[in-house]
Design a protein around this motif. Structure first.
Motif, mmCIF file in Angstrom:
data_model
loop_
_atom_site.group_PDB
_atom_site.id
_atom_site.type_symbol
_atom_site.label_atom_id
_atom_site.label_comp_id
_atom_site.label_asym_id
_atom_site.label_seq_id
_atom_site.Cartn_x
_atom_site.Cartn_y
_atom_site.Cartn_z
ATOM 1 N N VAL A 77 37.657 44.555 37.829
ATOM 2 C CA VAL A 77 36.728 43.532 37.344
ATOM 3 C C VAL A 77 36.401 42.577 38.497
ATOM 4 C CG1 VAL A 77 36.429 41.586 35.770
ATOM 5 C CG2 VAL A 77 37.589 43.663 34.978
ATOM 6 N N GLY A 78 35.142 42.529 38.875
ATOM 7 C CA GLY A 78 34.717 41.585 39.912
ATOM 8 C C GLY A 78 35.113 41.976 41.316
ATOM 9 N N ASP A 79 35.242 43.278 41.576
ATOM 10 C CA ASP A 79 35.461 43.726 42.952
ATOM 11 C C ASP A 79 34.338 43.189 43.827
ATOM 12 O OD1 ASP A 79 37.697 45.280 42.320
ATOM 13 O OD2 ASP A 79 36.510 47.090 41.991
ATOM 14 N N ASP A 80 34.633 42.958 45.085
ATOM 15 C CA ASP A 80 33.635 42.565 46.079
ATOM 16 C C ASP A 80 33.074 41.159 45.840
ATOM 17 O OD1 ASP A 80 34.033 45.161 47.038
ATOM 18 O OD2 ASP A 80 32.235 45.955 46.094
ATOM 19 N N LEU A 81 33.731 40.350 44.995
ATOM 20 C CA LEU A 81 33.322 38.947 44.847
ATOM 21 C C LEU A 81 34.244 38.050 45.682
ATOM 22 C CD1 LEU A 81 32.604 38.511 41.027
ATOM 23 C CD2 LEU A 81 30.954 38.792 42.890
ATOM 24 N N HIS A 82 33.728 36.869 46.012
ATOM 25 C CA HIS A 82 34.550 35.884 46.704
ATOM 26 C C HIS A 82 35.636 35.377 45.770
ATOM 27 C CE1 HIS A 82 31.864 35.337 50.178
ATOM 28 N NE2 HIS A 82 30.991 35.841 49.321
ATOM 29 N N LEU A 83 36.778 35.005 46.316
ATOM 30 C CA LEU A 83 37.925 34.633 45.492
ATOM 31 C C LEU A 83 37.617 33.547 44.466
ATOM 32 C CD1 LEU A 83 41.595 34.720 46.518
ATOM 33 C CD2 LEU A 83 40.799 32.871 45.074
ATOM 34 N N PRO A 84 37.002 32.417 44.848
ATOM 35 C CA PRO A 84 36.780 31.379 43.821
ATOM 36 C C PRO A 84 35.857 31.866 42.696
ATOM 37 C CG PRO A 84 36.423 30.508 46.040
ATOM 38 C CD PRO A 84 36.554 31.981 46.175
ATOM 39 N N GLN A 85 34.805 32.600 43.070
ATOM 40 C CA GLN A 85 33.861 33.140 42.091
ATOM 41 C C GLN A 85 34.565 34.186 41.214
ATOM 42 O OE1 GLN A 85 30.564 35.066 44.029
ATOM 43 N NE2 GLN A 85 29.425 35.381 42.127
ATOM 44 N N TRP A 86 35.385 35.011 41.839
ATOM 45 C CA TRP A 86 36.140 36.047 41.136
ATOM 46 C C TRP A 86 37.058 35.408 40.090
ATOM 47 C CZ3 TRP A 86 41.575 37.119 41.824
ATOM 48 C CH2 TRP A 86 42.014 38.322 41.288
ATOM 49 N N LEU A 87 37.768 34.349 40.507
ATOM 50 C CA LEU A 87 38.665 33.656 39.576
ATOM 51 C C LEU A 87 37.879 33.025 38.436
ATOM 52 C CD1 LEU A 87 41.286 31.856 41.871
ATOM 53 C CD2 LEU A 87 41.731 33.671 40.212
ATOM 54 N N ARG A 88 36.821 32.268 38.797
ATOM 55 C CA ARG A 88 36.118 31.477 37.780
ATOM 56 C C ARG A 88 35.289 32.317 36.826
ATOM 57 N NH1 ARG A 88 34.535 27.903 42.040
ATOM 58 N NH2 ARG A 88 36.395 26.657 42.421
ATOM 59 N N THR A 89 34.582 33.309 37.389
ATOM 60 C CA THR A 89 33.658 34.050 36.509
ATOM 61 C C THR A 89 34.287 35.303 35.911
ATOM 62 O OG1 THR A 89 32.686 35.441 38.230
ATOM 63 C CG2 THR A 89 31.697 33.273 37.920
ATOM 64 N N CYS A 90 35.325 35.808 36.521
ATOM 65 C CA CYS A 90 35.895 37.075 36.028
ATOM 66 C C CYS A 90 37.302 36.932 35.454
ATOM 67 C CB CYS A 90 35.923 38.110 37.146
ATOM 68 S SG CYS A 90 34.296 38.542 37.748
ATOM 69 N N MET A 91 38.207 36.322 36.200
ATOM 70 C CA MET A 91 39.612 36.322 35.788
ATOM 71 C C MET A 91 39.895 35.309 34.675
ATOM 72 S SD MET A 91 41.161 38.739 37.356
ATOM 73 C CE MET A 91 39.655 39.721 37.459
ATOM 74 N N TRP A 92 39.586 34.027 34.942
ATOM 75 C CA TRP A 92 39.995 32.992 34.000
ATOM 76 C C TRP A 92 39.424 33.172 32.589
ATOM 77 C CZ3 TRP A 92 39.475 28.442 38.061
ATOM 78 C CH2 TRP A 92 40.537 28.553 38.966
ATOM 79 N N PRO A 93 38.124 33.518 32.467
ATOM 80 C CA PRO A 93 37.617 33.703 31.092
ATOM 81 C C PRO A 93 38.333 34.847 30.370
ATOM 82 C CG PRO A 93 35.799 33.610 32.688
ATOM 83 C CD PRO A 93 37.058 33.675 33.466
ATOM 84 N N ARG A 94 38.643 35.905 31.077
ATOM 85 C CA ARG A 94 39.338 37.024 30.441
ATOM 86 C C ARG A 94 40.800 36.664 30.144
ATOM 87 N NH1 ARG A 94 35.359 39.149 33.355
ATOM 88 N NH2 ARG A 94 34.230 40.966 32.560
ATOM 89 N N GLU A 95 41.442 36.022 31.110
ATOM 90 C CA GLU A 95 42.848 35.660 30.891
ATOM 91 C C GLU A 95 42.991 34.755 29.668
ATOM 92 O OE1 GLU A 95 44.070 34.129 34.722
ATOM 93 O OE2 GLU A 95 44.959 36.056 35.270
ATOM 94 N N ALA A 96 41.985 33.908 29.460
ATOM 95 C CA ALA A 96 42.047 32.992 28.311
ATOM 96 C C ALA A 96 42.015 33.761 26.994
ATOM 97 C CB ALA A 96 40.881 32.000 28.377
ATOM 98 N N ARG A 97 41.439 34.976 27.019
ATOM 99 C CA ARG A 97 41.360 35.779 25.801
ATOM 100 C C ARG A 97 42.528 36.754 25.647
ATOM 101 N NH1 ARG A 97 36.007 36.393 27.412
ATOM 102 N NH2 ARG A 97 36.156 38.646 27.618
ATOM 103 N N MET A 98 43.450 36.741 26.614
ATOM 104 C CA MET A 98 44.567 37.698 26.563
ATOM 105 C C MET A 98 45.720 37.107 25.759
ATOM 106 S SD MET A 98 44.299 39.174 30.468
ATOM 107 C CE MET A 98 45.670 40.323 30.507
ATOM 108 N N ASP A 99 46.035 37.745 24.631
ATOM 109 C CA ASP A 99 47.149 37.273 23.805
ATOM 110 C C ASP A 99 48.408 38.102 24.109
ATOM 111 O OD1 ASP A 99 46.586 39.717 22.708
ATOM 112 O OD2 ASP A 99 45.843 38.922 20.805
ATOM 113 N N ALA A 100 49.449 37.841 23.334
ATOM 114 C CA ALA A 100 50.735 38.509 23.585
ATOM 115 C C ALA A 100 50.600 40.028 23.492
ATOM 116 C CB ALA A 100 51.780 38.002 22.597
ATOM 117 N N LYS A 101 49.804 40.487 22.543
ATOM 118 C CA LYS A 101 49.639 41.932 22.372
ATOM 119 C C LYS A 101 48.943 42.552 23.589
ATOM 120 C CE LYS A 101 47.894 45.020 18.871
ATOM 121 N NZ LYS A 101 46.960 45.163 17.764
#
Lengths: 440, 440
Positions: A77-101
């Motif tokens: 997810v978000g290969d070839d993006l800059h780190l801050p953009q990768w974190l903000r637009t790809c990682m953090w929104p998804r991580e927020a939706r990740m539950d225990a399961k």
């Protein structure tokens, strides 16, 4: 079940490494009991099994000292993006939706991959740690687990922290988890106190984390000087560089595992050495995220810092392949220094084994009596491994996951002849795909 | 035998790459005849076989545009040494003892590894080429083969050449081989004229090489600006940088494959683009030999230079793994430029496939009607490849040799379900080990 492994070439217990022929006896408590010349041992108990490892190489299981296992679901997810953009637009929104399961299935996916690439222990820094711990238990792997604590406020122009609210809550969760799970799963699970980094945690949170790690006698696992942003922000906040600042918070303990350690000055290298803290070097992730430069590995080694090796999460790597990390780390350092001798294959093999065990405070990483039977078999009859040259370079520069046939943790097989035994791989892969699709 | 491959996801023929579901019909002449939506094709002739490739990915075979196959026997010799010391104390003395029989076994060993990692074509630059060509023929692989020509004198303080003696002899050997083998082995073998480099060949040898390559209408394969020594010596001899000097010799042809291309100026990038010459980028070898810096890949791509990918020989890599070369090349460039977007996964997947075919002048590297059936199947049900994200990054950053199950060249299987069909792998590995031991 006790095991007598015969016919293998066995990694020597000291560098410069070689692979002498040895037979290895493993007790039914999962401890390496004897290592002897071929033919000198016999299966001493009635409940022991002889493992014919002819044409194979026996290695201590590889130890991955920095990863985020559930992020395997975010691989690609978000290969070839800059780190801050990768974190903000790809990682953090998804991580927020990740539950225990979700965390559980992500960890199962990562465990399948790790067992296949010969990793027996990993050092984890993430959220929903109970779910992760339960998967470690069922998978049979060994892991050091820590709840990732952050008390930096998300909004605002400057950098602001909320120790009294968020910070204290985080500490309570981290403490509860660390106490509850330490020593569980037949001792395969140990725990850590895991503040995130010097620019994402308040000074108070870092000070309290150090106190807590000491009080509980567990690892302190933290990111250190991974990026220039982290360096700049830490300097801006405290007029201290990250390792200097961590030291002022009491965070540089002998039980500290500091991940990355890229933007570190010569005096900080000395400081880390004098505090006997460990580095978890993550070369592949650093390169892929374009962190720039290269960690001062020759300086760490010269100063006597315990340098171990990590893959980081699969979202930033994008694999959990410790063989790749050994090779890429070594050749990157050579090139960066214009010096083929800047680091040696022996250094990287030690990082992935003995130094990893030292960092995590476990008696593993070496095939020696009294050590944990966390072991891996490699098929040496593979075209990429011929000729056999009986040195560390043979493994570090040529071997890969395709050569790993068997993985054992705590004296129990997790993989035999490339078949996973503790995890339902097919089901995990299909559930993981569906789960990842749902996070889009 | 004709084949209908059904159920696979197939690499699209253009970048940005994706993997749509397609059925592929391969004629018994070894040509991709049809690519269609699933279920739209039927096995049209009585002598055709249906291949069920469910859960698999169909790729064009990877094309390794710079290697020295027999050097697989020297894998692991002199790791961690500086390049000049490595060449003088390790490589040259051993190479001097390698006869035609040794070259054959070295090439067999390399072919086993290449078929296993999904490489279908390689571009070779070495000695005893008849022996190498015979192995290519028996292995079923495709290769472009060239005799490595050098006329620099070995002794002496300065740099001296012997074109009238050595140079002319080398040209005669190179020409004889190139004529004799071009188009052989059902067209799987093509040939090249292969002068070594700008500091190891006289100007006359380079000029004559270019004439010969044009006259025979074959590839011109040469090392270009691999090291700072090569750059300094070329500047010292001719007051021209290596690519400028090659151009003055007529060596920058559309059929030229220039390996490495690291120490190249911006104006040389433009020159290479205007001459339509190809680069064979060898990132892993460059890093391991500590050549320093990084090849100007973003500049090459921006200028429209055809950049292909090579592993170099296994003595300097130490593997022939094109997946590794894709990933290492891409992440090295990102880090070197402090820019995660400096190069993209698509760029590297193109280098390893379509651009490689273009460099070698073969109609391959793309899964499209009319192209050669040089193909590879990847098992997508592997934990390191889940989740599937349907883009180039999925393959470039995560896949490895462990995922390659089947390899086809010219419409014939060389590997099925990880079993080599054309080469006696077990015998080759044991003979290769003995042969390598004898070279010590």
């Amino acid at each position: 079940m006790a095991y007598l492994i015969t016919g293998a070439k066995v990694l020597s217990s000291e560098s410069p490494y070689s692979f002498p022929a040895r037979d290895v006896f493993i007790s039914d408590e999962g401890i390496i009991e004897k290592v002897a010349l071929p033919g000198k041992l016999s299966a001493s108990s009635t409940h022991s099994d002889v493992v014919d490892a002819k044409n194979k190489i026996l290695l201590p299981g590889l130890i991955n000292t920095h990863t985020h296992a559930p992020m395997s679901l975010l691989r690609g997810v978000g290969d070839d993006l800059h780190l801050p953009q990768w974190l903000r637009t790809c990682m953090w929104p998804r991580e927020a939706r990740m539950d225990a399961k979700t965390m559980a299935i992500g960890t199962q996916l990562a465990a399948c991959e790790m067992i296949r690439v010969g990793t027996t222990t990993f050092n984890e820094h993430y959220f929903h740690m109970d779910a992760i711990a339960r998967v470690v238990d069922e998978s049979g792997m060994r892991a050091c687990l820590g709840y990732s604590m952050i008390d930096r406020k998300k909004s605002g122009d400057g950098i602001e922290f909320d120790f009294d609210g968020k910070g204290k809550d985080e500490l309570a969760i981290g403490e509860k988890f660390a106490k509850e799970w330490n020593g569980k799963a037949d001792g395969r699970i140990t725990t850590s106190i895991s503040p995130h980094a010097t620019n994402t945690c308040s000074k108070e949170l870092l000070v309290e984390s150090a106190r807590l790690a000491k009080r509980l006698d567990v690892i302190l696992h933290i990111h250190l000087a991974e990026t220039r942003t982290e360096l700049a922000e830490t300097l801006g906040l405290y007029k201290k560089r990250p390792a200097e600042f961590l030291d002022s918070c009491g965070c540089l303990l002998p039980s500290t595992v500091a991940a990355h350690g890229v933007y570190v000055s010569k005096s900080e290298v000395k400081l880390l050495a004098s505090r006997k803290s460990s580095i978890a070097h993550c070369p592949v992730s650093n390169l892929k995220l374009a962190s720039g430069g290269a960690a001062p590995i020759p300086e760490y080694l010269a100063a006597g810092v315990n340098v171990s090796l990590g893959t980081d999460g699969a979202a930033s790597n994008n694999s959990l392949d410790m063989f790749e990390s050994m090779k890429v780390g070594a050749i990157e350092q050579k090139n960066f220094r214009f010096d083929a001798a800047a680091v040696k294959a022996d250094d990287y093999l030690k990082m992935a084994t003995e130094a990893g065990a030292k960092a995590l405070g476990i008696k593993a990483g070496v095939i020696k009596p009294g050590h944990l039977a966390d072991l891996v078999l490699i098929d040496a009859k593979s075209p990429n491994l011929v000729p056999f040259t009986d040195n560390a370079g043979w493994l570090v520069y040529s071997a890969g996951p395709q050569n790993v046939t068997d993985t054992m943790v705590n004296g129990k097989w997790l993989m035999r002849e490339r078949k996973l035994l503790t995890l339902d791989e097919e089901k995990i892969l299909s559930t993981a795909q569906k789960t990842a699709d749902g996070l889009k």
